[in-house]
Each structure stands twice: as structure tokens, then as C-alpha cells.
Design an enzyme around this catalytic site. Structure first.
Site, short mmCIF file in Angstrom:
data_model
loop_
_atom_site.label_atom_id
_atom_site.label_comp_id
_atom_site.label_asym_id
_atom_site.label_seq_id
_atom_site.Cartn_x
_atom_site.Cartn_y
_atom_site.Cartn_z
N ARG A 98 10.70 -4.49 6.13
CA ARG A 98 11.82 -4.01 6.94
C ARG A 98 12.36 -2.68 6.44
O ARG A 98 13.33 -2.17 7.00
CB ARG A 98 12.95 -5.02 6.88
N ARG B 116 23.24 -6.15 11.91
CA ARG B 116 21.78 -6.30 11.87
C ARG B 116 21.08 -5.26 12.75
O ARG B 116 20.03 -4.74 12.38
CB ARG B 116 21.38 -7.72 12.27
N ARG C 274 22.75 -20.53 13.80
CA ARG C 274 22.41 -19.75 12.60
C ARG C 274 23.63 -19.00 12.11
O ARG C 274 24.33 -18.37 12.89
CB ARG C 274 21.29 -18.76 12.96
N ARG D 295 21.13 -17.80 21.04
CA ARG D 295 20.56 -18.52 19.89
C ARG D 295 21.67 -19.05 19.00
O ARG D 295 21.54 -20.13 18.41
CB ARG D 295 19.65 -17.57 19.09
N LYS E 262 10.03 -12.24 17.48
CA LYS E 262 8.96 -12.21 16.46
C LYS E 262 8.60 -13.63 16.01
O LYS E 262 7.42 -13.97 15.93
CB LYS E 262 9.41 -11.39 15.23
P1 AMP Z 1 15.32 -12.93 9.96
O1 AMP Z 1 15.25 -14.40 10.10
O2 AMP Z 1 13.98 -12.29 9.80
O3 AMP Z 1 16.13 -12.28 11.05
O4 AMP Z 1 16.10 -12.62 8.59
C1 AMP Z 1 17.42 -13.10 8.38
C2 AMP Z 1 18.08 -12.30 7.27
O5 AMP Z 1 17.32 -12.43 6.07
C3 AMP Z 1 18.15 -10.79 7.51
O6 AMP Z 1 19.27 -10.42 8.30
C4 AMP Z 1 18.26 -10.28 6.09
O7 AMP Z 1 19.54 -10.50 5.55
C5 AMP Z 1 17.29 -11.20 5.35
N1 AMP Z 1 15.91 -10.68 5.36
C6 AMP Z 1 14.81 -11.26 5.90
N2 AMP Z 1 13.72 -10.52 5.72
C7 AMP Z 1 14.13 -9.41 5.05
C8 AMP Z 1 13.48 -8.24 4.58
N3 AMP Z 1 12.16 -8.04 4.78
N4 AMP Z 1 14.22 -7.31 3.92
C9 AMP Z 1 15.54 -7.49 3.72
N5 AMP Z 1 16.22 -8.56 4.16
C10 AMP Z 1 15.53 -9.52 4.81
#
Ligand code: AMP
Length: 189
Positions: A91, A147, A136, A130, A16
Site C-alpha cells: 500500500r 482511509r 467492521r 458494509r 479486492k
Molecule cells: P483492509 O482490510 O485491507 O482494508 O485493511 C484494514 C486496515 O489494516 C487498513 O486501514 C490499515 O490500517 C491496515 N492495513 C492493512 N494492510 C495494510 C498495509 N499494506 N499497509 C498499511 N496498513 C495496512
């Protein structure tokens, strides 16, 4: 004229963020990534960052009320008026409903939800890679499992939400970055 109010939906590791950045360059509209915003808040040690940290490190979703606030504030900024690429928000169904309400209030509509599909074993391979490249904090095996689980339980139902609104397009997220970008571009026209 292609769609300008977009949402990229897909499991962790679907690409994404990578594809959102391609769209930013091509259409000159901002990427809105709640993951990036939460990581920045965490690094800066803000109140939101402190509240989000333990969830993020464990691979759990951050509670809706925190994330919805962050996303609403960002979507209300002037550079999002002509379009946006949502990456990683919403999400949960509650987040999607909050987004529907917000867009109603702003008098605009989400034009496309692009669901990027990738086989699960490929996702895990990508995330572990990654982890090596970017380091990360949440790209470790235990967190990746959580996740994926969170995705299947809470985020996957959004496919039906957006299909019901007639904006869903599904795109295969395998092959080269260019090939996937081309499929997305076709889906936006
Ligand atoms: P991402 O970089 O989008 O994979 O997000 C990393 C982490 O941030 C996720 O595993 C969640 O802990 C948190 N996070 C990001 N976006 C959301 C969302 N829309 N709702 C809940 N948690 C989020």
C-alpha cells in the site's frame, strides 16, 4: 495458463477481498490479505496486533516495518510457492520495493497487478453499507474519509510503479460481482 502471482490494487471498498476469494476458489492459490492478518492479530491481542490497533481504528496505514514483516512471513510459507493473490499489500512505495526485493530473493516475479477502479461516491456508499452488515470497526464515516485520503496519498502512486514494470492491468470495478470477476479473469489470460 493464466497468471498465478497476482496483486489486487484499489481503494477501500473496491471489492479486492470479494474478488480475491473468487480467485482462490478458481485457481487454488492463497489470498494474502494484510488487513485480515492484522485484524486477526488485533483480535488475538498479539504484540503486532497491539501495535497496529490504534492506526487501524483511525483508518491510518499501519507503519511499513510492521506490515512488511507480516507480509514477508506469509509469502515465505509453502502454500504461496505456486502462486498467491495479494489483497491490500503493498500500500506504499516502500512496501512495493520491499516486495520487489523479497520476490527477487525467492526467485519469482509478480505477473499481474490488477487495479480495480470505482468512482469515489460509489466506494463510500459501499463502505457505509458494509458497516451495517459486518460492523467492521473502521467502517465509520470519519475513518472512511481518512482511509480514502491515505489511499490517494500513499497507495495510488503504486499504479505508476507497476505500470513501469509492465504488469499493470486496469479493470472497471462496477457492475455485478460476476461481471467484475469476468473482467479480472480476462485480464489474467
Ligand atoms: P483492509 O482490510 O485491507 O482494508 O485493511 C484494514 C486496515 O489494516 C487498513 O486501514 C490499515 O490500517 C491496515 N492495513 C492493512 N494492510 C495494510 C498495509 N499494506 N499497509 C498499511 N496498513 C495496512
Amino acid at each position: 495458463m493464466s497468471a498465478r502471482r497476482l496483486l489486487l490494487l484499489g481503494p477501500p471498498g473496491a471489492g479486492k477481498g470479494t474478488q480475491a476469494k473468487r480467485l482462490v476458489d478458481r485457481y487454488e492459490i492463497p489470498q494474502i490479505s494484510t488487513g485480515d492478518m492484522l485484524r486477526a492479530a488485533k483480535a488475538a491481542g498479539t504484540e503486532i496486533g497491539k501495535r497496529a490497533k490504534s492506526y487501524m481504528d483511525a483508518g491510518k496505514l499501519v507503519p511499513d516495518e510492521i506490515v512488511i514483516g507480516v507480509a514477508e512471513e506469509r509469502l515465505g510459507q509453502p502454500d504461496a510457492a505456486a502462486g498467491f493473490i495479494l489483497d491490500g499489500f503493498p500500500r506504499t512505495v516502500a512496501q512495493a520495493e520491499a516486495l520487489d526485493d523479497l520476490l527477487d530473493r525467492l526467485g519469482v516475479k509478480l505477473e499481474r497487478c490488477v487495479a480495480i477502479a470505482v468512482p469515489e461516491d460509489e466506494l463510500v456508499t459501499r463502505l457505509l453499507k458494509r458497516a451495517e452488515l459486518e460492523g467492521r470497526a473502521d467502517d465509520n464515516e470519519a475513518s472512511i474519509r481518512v482511509r480514502m485520503n491515505e489511499y490517494h496519498e500513499k497507495t495510488a502512486p503504486l499504479v505508476d510503479h507497476y505500470s513501469g514494470r509492465g504488469v499493470l492491468v486496469e479493470v472497471a470495478g462496477v457492475g455485478s460481482i460476476d461481471e467484475i470477476a469476468k473482467r479480472i479473469e480476462d485480464a489474467l489470460n
